[in-house]
Design an enzyme around this catalytic site. Sequence first.
Site, mmCIF file in Angstrom:
data_model
loop_
_atom_site.group_PDB
_atom_site.id
_atom_site.type_symbol
_atom_site.label_atom_id
_atom_site.label_comp_id
_atom_site.label_asym_id
_atom_site.label_seq_id
_atom_site.Cartn_x
_atom_site.Cartn_y
_atom_site.Cartn_z
ATOM 1 C CG ASP A 58 15.610 -9.154 1.015
ATOM 2 O OD1 ASP A 58 15.305 -9.973 0.114
ATOM 3 O OD2 ASP A 58 16.716 -8.580 1.043
ATOM 4 C CE LYS A 82 -19.541 5.126 -19.555
ATOM 5 N NZ LYS A 82 -18.415 5.613 -18.787
#
Length: 275
Positions: free
Chosen positions: A34, A178
């Site tokens: 499980d 950037k």
Amino acid sequence: MKLIVGPSSPLLGKRISDASGIPIAETTYRKFPDGEIYVRVEDAKDDEFVVVNSLNSNDDLVFTLLVLDALSGKEVTLVIPYMGYARQDRAFLDGEAVSIRAIARLLESYASKVVTVNIHSEEAKGHFRKMVEVDAMGLIGEHYRGEDVVMLSPDRGSLERVRRAAESAGCDFDYLEKTRIDAETVEIRPKNLDVSGRKVIIVDDIISTGGTVVTAAKQLKGDAESVEAACVHAVLAGNALNRLYSSGISRVIATDTVERQVSVLSVARLIAGVL
Ligand code: R5P
């Protein structure tokens, strides 16, 4: 004193044991059908333990927690070479969990000292009270010592880290800036250096999806002779490595805080030095 090697750091754990001379304690861990995890420290007679396990998945966290429980009442130094969840170091939006704060509280409620390698930010580090941080940027730099390379940080915020690597390599360094040209175009260029015809190494703390490095590499490819990537933590989620190589990156190298094919550098000696 004994050392427990967790499932996410098998090689590094062994290397730390070799470098420090601390013998490895036999430990059993299993996963039930499980998904639950079972842990047993077979050899728990010593009073002091070092536990080595990177937090690169939720299972790694549960394993670490269960080992700490098995060692209740002992003096434990917890070595988490890659500290996952550290990028969520603040609430960016109202109501968000500060994930690394929750992790810090949990781990430090058991361990007497937490050792990690280049945690993502000072903010993340600030959530720990008993942390020793090891810096692997020098190790990355040494790898390139004597080579005619230029190291680039993907952004200004990471420049300080890259400076340490570049100083150890003895090479030039810069950061990528950037600039938005128009609604559709963003240009990413080195702020000060001309990298035309040069061998560029993009240096970052983490490569996860590879998105940051790929975006930078695409813009540099026309100019630079070649583009490589170097990082401390090669998280490399999903098909990140494919993505990196398909974008024209000629090589990726990393340390063994996360154990991957590209982990050609070891932080074992650095960690052994603070144990
Ligand atoms: C960001 O702050 C980090 O320093 C890394 O640049 C980032 O985590 C890399 O992630 P990815 O590889 O997914 O772009």
